[in-house]
Design a protein around this motif. Sequence first.
Motif, PDB file in Angstrom:
ATOM      1  N   ASN A 158       0.824  -1.212   0.000  1.00 40.44           N
ATOM      2  CA  ASN A 158       0.000   0.000   0.000  1.00 40.44           C
ATOM      3  C   ASN A 158       0.852   1.253   0.000  1.00 40.44           C
ATOM      4  O   ASN A 158       0.498   2.253  -0.597  1.00 40.44           O
ATOM      5  N   PHE A 186      -6.928  12.834  -2.087  1.00 39.91           N
ATOM      6  CA  PHE A 186      -8.133  12.532  -1.312  1.00 39.91           C
ATOM      7  C   PHE A 186      -7.927  11.179  -0.649  1.00 39.91           C
ATOM      8  O   PHE A 186      -7.730  10.177  -1.327  1.00 39.91           O
ATOM      9  N   GLY A 189      -5.002   7.321   3.932  1.00 34.40           N
ATOM     10  CA  GLY A 189      -4.649   5.992   4.421  1.00 34.40           C
ATOM     11  C   GLY A 189      -3.231   5.691   3.968  1.00 34.40           C
ATOM     12  O   GLY A 189      -2.476   6.588   3.580  1.00 34.40           O
ATOM     13  N   CYS A 191      -2.152   4.383   1.291  1.00 33.97           N
ATOM     14  CA  CYS A 191      -1.893   4.762  -0.107  1.00 33.97           C
ATOM     15  C   CYS A 191      -1.766   6.280  -0.248  1.00 33.97           C
ATOM     16  O   CYS A 191      -0.770   6.778  -0.785  1.00 33.97           O
ATOM     17  N   CYS A 209      -7.259  15.847   1.619  1.00 36.23           N
ATOM     18  CA  CYS A 209      -8.680  15.923   1.970  1.00 36.23           C
ATOM     19  C   CYS A 209      -9.060  14.625   2.667  1.00 36.23           C
ATOM     20  O   CYS A 209      -8.752  13.539   2.157  1.00 36.23           O
ATOM     21  N   GLU A 210      -9.674  14.730   3.801  1.00 41.72           N
ATOM     22  CA  GLU A 210     -10.024  13.541   4.593  1.00 41.72           C
ATOM     23  C   GLU A 210     -11.426  13.681   5.168  1.00 41.72           C
ATOM     24  O   GLU A 210     -11.970  14.783   5.251  1.00 41.72           O
ATOM     25  N   VAL A 211     -12.007  12.568   5.588  1.00 47.38           N
ATOM     26  CA  VAL A 211     -13.261  12.602   6.342  1.00 47.38           C
ATOM     27  C   VAL A 211     -13.027  12.103   7.777  1.00 47.38           C
ATOM     28  O   VAL A 211     -13.885  12.253   8.631  1.00 47.38           O
ATOM     29  N   ALA A 242      -7.614   8.321  -3.429  1.00 50.12           N
ATOM     30  CA  ALA A 242      -7.079   7.057  -2.863  1.00 50.12           C
ATOM     31  C   ALA A 242      -7.870   6.731  -1.604  1.00 50.12           C
ATOM     32  O   ALA A 242      -7.322   6.655  -0.520  1.00 50.12           O
ATOM     33  N   VAL A 248     -16.061  10.258  -4.997  1.00 50.75           N
ATOM     34  CA  VAL A 248     -15.275  11.168  -4.157  1.00 50.75           C
ATOM     35  C   VAL A 248     -15.103  12.499  -4.891  1.00 50.75           C
ATOM     36  O   VAL A 248     -15.128  13.570  -4.287  1.00 50.75           O
ATOM     37  N   HIS A 268      -8.781   1.109  -5.625  1.00 49.81           N
ATOM     38  CA  HIS A 268      -8.877  -0.179  -6.315  1.00 49.81           C
ATOM     39  C   HIS A 268      -9.912  -0.157  -7.445  1.00 49.81           C
ATOM     40  O   HIS A 268      -9.687  -0.695  -8.516  1.00 49.81           O
ATOM     41  N   ASN A 312      -1.880   3.155 -11.361  1.00 53.31           N
ATOM     42  CA  ASN A 312      -0.565   2.489 -11.413  1.00 53.31           C
ATOM     43  C   ASN A 312      -0.625   1.151 -12.141  1.00 53.31           C
ATOM     44  O   ASN A 312       0.392   0.665 -12.610  1.00 53.31           O
ATOM     45  N   HIS A 319       3.381  -2.543  -9.122  1.00 47.58           N
ATOM     46  CA  HIS A 319       4.461  -2.411  -8.153  1.00 47.58           C
ATOM     47  C   HIS A 319       5.816  -2.791  -8.749  1.00 47.58           C
ATOM     48  O   HIS A 319       5.912  -3.759  -9.499  1.00 47.58           O
TER      49      HIS A 319
HETATM   50  P1  NAI Z   1      -7.494   3.162   3.952  1.00 50.20           P
HETATM   51  O1  NAI Z   1      -8.873   2.707   4.249  1.00 50.20           O
HETATM   52  O2  NAI Z   1      -6.398   2.972   4.928  1.00 50.20           O
HETATM   53  O3  NAI Z   1      -7.542   4.753   3.662  1.00 50.20           O
HETATM   54  C1  NAI Z   1      -8.564   5.381   2.958  1.00 50.20           C
HETATM   55  C2  NAI Z   1      -8.765   6.777   3.558  1.00 50.20           C
HETATM   56  O4  NAI Z   1      -9.690   7.489   2.742  1.00 50.20           O
HETATM   57  C3  NAI Z   1      -9.337   6.747   4.975  1.00 50.20           C
HETATM   58  O5  NAI Z   1      -8.496   7.487   5.844  1.00 50.20           O
HETATM   59  C4  NAI Z   1     -10.709   7.381   4.816  1.00 50.20           C
HETATM   60  O6  NAI Z   1     -11.089   8.162   5.931  1.00 50.20           O
HETATM   61  C5  NAI Z   1     -10.509   8.257   3.594  1.00 50.20           C
HETATM   62  N1  NAI Z   1     -11.747   8.573   2.875  1.00 50.20           N
HETATM   63  C6  NAI Z   1     -12.807   7.767   2.646  1.00 50.20           C
HETATM   64  N2  NAI Z   1     -13.735   8.408   1.948  1.00 50.20           N
HETATM   65  C7  NAI Z   1     -13.265   9.669   1.729  1.00 50.20           C
HETATM   66  C8  NAI Z   1     -13.762  10.801   1.051  1.00 50.20           C
HETATM   67  N3  NAI Z   1     -14.967  10.795   0.456  1.00 50.20           N
HETATM   68  N4  NAI Z   1     -13.013  11.920   1.021  1.00 50.20           N
HETATM   69  C9  NAI Z   1     -11.804  11.950   1.625  1.00 50.20           C
HETATM   70  N5  NAI Z   1     -11.272  10.892   2.284  1.00 50.20           N
HETATM   71  C10 NAI Z   1     -11.991   9.770   2.322  1.00 50.20           C
HETATM   72  O7  NAI Z   1      -7.159   2.531   2.547  1.00 50.20           O
HETATM   73  P2  NAI Z   1      -5.773   2.392   1.740  1.00 50.20           P
HETATM   74  O8  NAI Z   1      -5.055   1.158   2.138  1.00 50.20           O
HETATM   75  O9  NAI Z   1      -5.023   3.688   1.747  1.00 50.20           O
HETATM   76  O10 NAI Z   1      -6.366   2.111   0.272  1.00 50.20           O
HETATM   77  C11 NAI Z   1      -7.114   3.111  -0.403  1.00 50.20           C
HETATM   78  C12 NAI Z   1      -7.596   2.537  -1.738  1.00 50.20           C
HETATM   79  O11 NAI Z   1      -6.456   2.172  -2.532  1.00 50.20           O
HETATM   80  C13 NAI Z   1      -8.426   1.249  -1.630  1.00 50.20           C
HETATM   81  O12 NAI Z   1      -9.370   1.246  -2.675  1.00 50.20           O
HETATM   82  C14 NAI Z   1      -7.404   0.159  -1.851  1.00 50.20           C
HETATM   83  O13 NAI Z   1      -7.993  -1.038  -2.329  1.00 50.20           O
HETATM   84  C15 NAI Z   1      -6.557   0.793  -2.910  1.00 50.20           C
HETATM   85  N6  NAI Z   1      -5.213   0.258  -3.042  1.00 50.20           N
HETATM   86  C16 NAI Z   1      -4.597   0.564  -4.213  1.00 50.20           C
HETATM   87  C17 NAI Z   1      -3.336   0.093  -4.450  1.00 50.20           C
HETATM   88  C18 NAI Z   1      -2.695   0.428  -5.747  1.00 50.20           C
HETATM   89  O14 NAI Z   1      -1.718  -0.230  -6.088  1.00 50.20           O
HETATM   90  N7  NAI Z   1      -3.191   1.417  -6.466  1.00 50.20           N
HETATM   91  C19 NAI Z   1      -2.600  -0.736  -3.475  1.00 50.20           C
HETATM   92  C20 NAI Z   1      -3.318  -0.947  -2.245  1.00 50.20           C
HETATM   93  C21 NAI Z   1      -4.590  -0.463  -2.060  1.00 50.20           C
END
Ligand code: NAI
Length: 393
Positions: A158, A186, A189, A191, A209-211, A242, A248, A268, A312, A319
């Motif tokens: 991540n 946005f 987390g 990512c 930007c966070e909630v 992200a 979003v 994702h 990505n 990765h």
């Molecule tokens: P996470 O759940 O730790 O973080 C997501 C954050 O977004 C949380 O802090 C949440 O409060 C915030 N959030 C939710 N809705 C929001 C909104 N409307 N406005 C602003 N903030 C908002 O998740 P993580 O691990 O950071 O993953 C995020 C996404 O990325 C997931 O969809 C995950 O599957 C995906 N992902 C993508 C990868 C890639 O290679 N592109 C690798 C790993 C995960």
Amino acid sequence: MPVLRRVADRLELGGQLGGARVGVCLHGTAETAALVRALVRGGATVDFVPSNPLAVHAEVAAALQQEPGVEVHLAAGSPAGHERALTAVADRTPTVVIDDGADLARVLHAAGAASAVIGGTEGTTTGVLRLRSLAERDELAYPVLAVNDTPIRHLFDNSLGTGQSVLDGLLRTTGVLLAGSRVAVFGYGACGRAIALRAHGLGATTIVCEVDPIRALEARMDGHLVVPGLEAAADADVVITATGAIDVLGTAHFEVMRDGAILANAGHFDVEIDVAGLAGLASARRTVRPLVDEFDVGGRTVVLVAEGRVINLAAADGHPAGVMDLLFAGQAVAAAWLTEHGAGLSPEVHAVPAAIDVDLARLALDAQGVRIDELSDHQRRYLVNWSPEPRSA
Ligand code: NAI
């Protein structure tokens, strides 16, 4: 992949996988081929099936087909073909399973071949959820290690992998100069945090930007500007989602964006940017480069990368091998651990023993020539007893 090589050397020496038949269901990439070879060096026979009918590189499948001890079951590009390939692996009654989305687990259970499995690993959040619900219904036939949930996985997948490869996708497609740009992320987390950190490192002014108030506070204390989404949308040159959430970025955001603002998604699923809403708002749409579309919105241009799909993977190579090295070294160590300890575990989803992560971190440091200190016995005793002993003269 020096960490995986070190693990393979060790497995070959110890022969822990001798006699194991490992069913591997992963993306058919060169890194996966390196994992398969490591398992074979450890003494295993491997049946490989791609985890997605479209996610197999032909040259990788061809190379694996030449490997002694490996059977490749190709998915023939259709869902039905994929099922046949998974069933072919189940027919070979694997004793260890390396799964990515619990697809192989599903077919093994349906085919009645799951009882022969000593243990499995699962590398995705979705797969872990599916296997947990199977265990809750008392239907999971073998213990599973959730390799998806380890601290090392989070750090490398991540965080490090996504942080770099998301910017890689952005730069390959748009060539935008990040220094001096305002980049809004946005979601803070693992990512989002990594993307913001990397963008900041390249000279961008970063806006988060966070909630979630705790995450927002963390972003603020890490040195980013924290503002509501609409304000960020009006201010940013680049906006990256992200969050894992839906819509979003919607029409309210598109309407206030600067001329030339670039939008990309690192989440994702392709639901974070309301692409249909953007198209509905726009008076015209042009594809200006592969994976780059411009939309005319109220006399301004909004640029969308990779149609809002995960940038990505859609616009870069996912990765880097250096990330997959650690992840797959972890899979190989976990598979070997299961051959020794799986029989003693209940048929549930288990956390990977912390010692495996510590071991991997040591191997990774060793691979980079990094040495660290050890606690002395004196220090260890102090931490347990809380009372200082007299220093030795
Ligand atoms: P996470 O759940 O730790 O973080 C997501 C954050 O977004 C949380 O802090 C949440 O409060 C915030 N959030 C939710 N809705 C929001 C909104 N409307 N406005 C602003 N903030 C908002 O998740 P993580 O691990 O950071 O993953 C995020 C996404 O990325 C997931 O969809 C995950 O599957 C995906 N992902 C993508 C990868 C890639 O290679 N592109 C690798 C790993 C995960």
